[in-house]
Design a protein around this motif. Structure first.
Motif, PDB file in Angstrom:
ATOM      1  N   ALA A  14       0.727  -1.208  -0.049  1.00  0.00           N
ATOM      2  CA  ALA A  14       0.197   0.040  -0.023  1.00  0.00           C
ATOM      3  C   ALA A  14       0.971   1.297   0.058  1.00  0.00           C
ATOM      4  O   ALA A  14       1.610   1.306   0.830  1.00  0.00           O
ATOM      5  CB  ALA A  14      -0.973  -0.036   1.368  1.00  0.00           C
ATOM      6  N   GLU A  17       1.925   4.216   3.143  1.00  0.00           N
ATOM      7  CA  GLU A  17       1.481   3.140   4.268  1.00  0.00           C
ATOM      8  C   GLU A  17       0.820   4.252   5.362  1.00  0.00           C
ATOM      9  O   GLU A  17       0.065   3.708   6.105  1.00  0.00           O
ATOM     10  CB  GLU A  17       2.736   2.541   5.046  1.00  0.00           C
ATOM     11  CG  GLU A  17       3.144   1.414   3.985  1.00  0.00           C
ATOM     12  CD  GLU A  17       4.311   0.483   4.533  1.00  0.00           C
ATOM     13  OE1 GLU A  17       4.458   0.888   5.626  1.00  0.00           O
ATOM     14  OE2 GLU A  17       4.735  -0.222   3.560  1.00  0.00           O
ATOM     15  N   VAL A  25      -5.052   5.588  -1.707  1.00  0.00           N
ATOM     16  CA  VAL A  25      -4.043   4.666  -1.594  1.00  0.00           C
ATOM     17  C   VAL A  25      -3.984   3.918  -2.734  1.00  0.00           C
ATOM     18  O   VAL A  25      -4.709   3.431  -3.260  1.00  0.00           O
ATOM     19  CB  VAL A  25      -4.375   3.898  -0.268  1.00  0.00           C
ATOM     20  CG1 VAL A  25      -3.217   2.659  -0.110  1.00  0.00           C
ATOM     21  CG2 VAL A  25      -4.059   4.762   0.868  1.00  0.00           C
ATOM     22  N   GLU A  26      -2.458   3.668  -3.028  1.00  0.00           N
ATOM     23  CA  GLU A  26      -2.541   2.733  -4.309  1.00  0.00           C
ATOM     24  C   GLU A  26      -2.071   1.179  -3.624  1.00  0.00           C
ATOM     25  O   GLU A  26      -0.954   1.278  -2.981  1.00  0.00           O
ATOM     26  CB  GLU A  26      -1.339   3.355  -5.214  1.00  0.00           C
ATOM     27  CG  GLU A  26      -0.995   2.438  -6.391  1.00  0.00           C
ATOM     28  CD  GLU A  26       0.215   3.086  -7.205  1.00  0.00           C
ATOM     29  OE1 GLU A  26      -0.257   3.749  -8.166  1.00  0.00           O
ATOM     30  OE2 GLU A  26       1.589   2.842  -6.660  1.00  0.00           O
ATOM     31  N   LEU A  27      -2.845   0.375  -4.271  1.00  0.00           N
ATOM     32  CA  LEU A  27      -2.558  -0.996  -3.790  1.00  0.00           C
ATOM     33  C   LEU A  27      -1.839  -1.726  -4.927  1.00  0.00           C
ATOM     34  O   LEU A  27      -2.155  -1.535  -5.967  1.00  0.00           O
ATOM     35  CB  LEU A  27      -3.945  -1.823  -3.666  1.00  0.00           C
ATOM     36  CG  LEU A  27      -4.649  -1.247  -2.279  1.00  0.00           C
ATOM     37  CD1 LEU A  27      -6.026  -2.247  -2.203  1.00  0.00           C
ATOM     38  CD2 LEU A  27      -3.982  -1.025  -1.165  1.00  0.00           C
ATOM     39  N   THR A  71      -9.741   6.511   0.661  1.00  0.00           N
ATOM     40  CA  THR A  71      -9.840   5.882   2.094  1.00  0.00           C
ATOM     41  C   THR A  71     -10.299   6.972   2.867  1.00  0.00           C
ATOM     42  O   THR A  71     -10.046   7.048   4.090  1.00  0.00           O
ATOM     43  CB  THR A  71      -8.050   6.140   2.230  1.00  0.00           C
ATOM     44  OG1 THR A  71      -7.799   7.497   2.217  1.00  0.00           O
ATOM     45  CG2 THR A  71      -7.443   5.201   1.539  1.00  0.00           C
ATOM     46  N   VAL A  97      -3.207  -6.360   3.578  1.00  0.00           N
ATOM     47  CA  VAL A  97      -2.620  -5.348   3.247  1.00  0.00           C
ATOM     48  C   VAL A  97      -3.012  -4.091   4.099  1.00  0.00           C
ATOM     49  O   VAL A  97      -4.257  -4.022   4.497  1.00  0.00           O
ATOM     50  CB  VAL A  97      -2.410  -4.603   1.879  1.00  0.00           C
ATOM     51  CG1 VAL A  97      -3.844  -4.151   1.568  1.00  0.00           C
ATOM     52  CG2 VAL A  97      -1.378  -3.489   1.592  1.00  0.00           C
ATOM     53  N   PHE A  99      -2.593  -0.056   5.954  1.00  0.00           N
ATOM     54  CA  PHE A  99      -2.169   1.405   6.111  1.00  0.00           C
ATOM     55  C   PHE A  99      -2.853   2.163   6.968  1.00  0.00           C
ATOM     56  O   PHE A  99      -4.004   1.540   7.737  1.00  0.00           O
ATOM     57  CB  PHE A  99      -2.239   1.790   4.643  1.00  0.00           C
ATOM     58  CG  PHE A  99      -3.571   1.872   4.257  1.00  0.00           C
ATOM     59  CD1 PHE A  99      -4.475   2.997   4.296  1.00  0.00           C
ATOM     60  CD2 PHE A  99      -4.308   0.858   3.344  1.00  0.00           C
ATOM     61  CE1 PHE A  99      -5.949   3.107   3.802  1.00  0.00           C
ATOM     62  CE2 PHE A  99      -5.497   0.699   2.888  1.00  0.00           C
ATOM     63  CZ  PHE A  99      -6.317   1.901   3.188  1.00  0.00           C
TER      64      PHE A  99
END
Length: 194
Positions: A14, A17, A25-27, A71, A97, A99
């Motif tokens: 993520a 974080e 957020v980029e996964l 988010t 994952v 964050f």
């Protein structure tokens, strides 16, 4: 022809974080086989996961998956569960994952690259921050700071061209909102053959 073996998720990240501003957020997921990936806030089987990673071509399975996740729903620790299935429909193990969303935190420098010993001499400095800002580096003691270009969301970079084999240390300073954060680029160019 599809491989009937269980695909493996090699990495899940993520970025950032720690979310201190914005709502995205980029996964990123990497698998050892071409797959489709899904995710959920609950640990449920692949078939029951609520959301899919957007694929560039729904006909083709992929090894690298990227999803931009909003988010804004909650603050604090966020946990998402991810699973991927290959063309044979065989799902991977579920990976999580994590964050954190905390808008009360000041900005930080999350990465300053390169660092350590590098075996190439065409060098680009790259600083990543966890919030929008402006970064500069200082090429030498006798020179003032130089602004770095913003090359992506919260990514700042500056090409140094070709450097000689030697150690290098460049002070790094980022203005993130009303906070100034200091770090450094510390690396050594060593292109000699092992």
């Amino acid at each position: 022809e599809f491989d009937p073996s269980v695909p493996e998720i090699l990495s899940v990240t993520a970025r950032p974080e720690l979310v201190t501003s914005g709502n995205s957020v980029e996964l990123r997921v990497e698998t050892d086989d071409k797959t489709f990936c899904k995710y959920d806030t609950q640990r449920v089987p692949y078939q029951r996961m609520q959301w899919e990673f957007p694929e560039t071509n729904k006909e083709l399975h992929q090894i690298h998956h990227i999803n931009h996740l909003l988010t804004a729903r909650d603050h604090g620790l966020q946990v998402y569960f991810i699973a991927c299935a290959n063309g044979a429909g065989v799902p991977s193990q579920i990976r999580d994952v994590r964050f954190t969303v905390d808008f009360s935190r000041q900005g930080t420098i999350t990465s300053a690259q390169p660092e350590g010993r590098i075996n190439y001499n065409q060098v680009t400095l790259q600083a990543e921050t966890n919030t929008f800002g402006q970064c500069s580096y200082q090429p030498s003691v006798s020179e003032g700071p130089r602004l770095m270009a913003v090359t992506g969301e919260n990514v700042h970079s500056q090409s140094l061209g070709i450097l000689a084999d030697a150690p290098y240390l460049y002070p790094l300073q980022c203005l993130l909102g009303s906070f100034t954060v200091d770090s450094q680029f510390a690396f050594e160019v060593d292109t000699t053959a092992p």
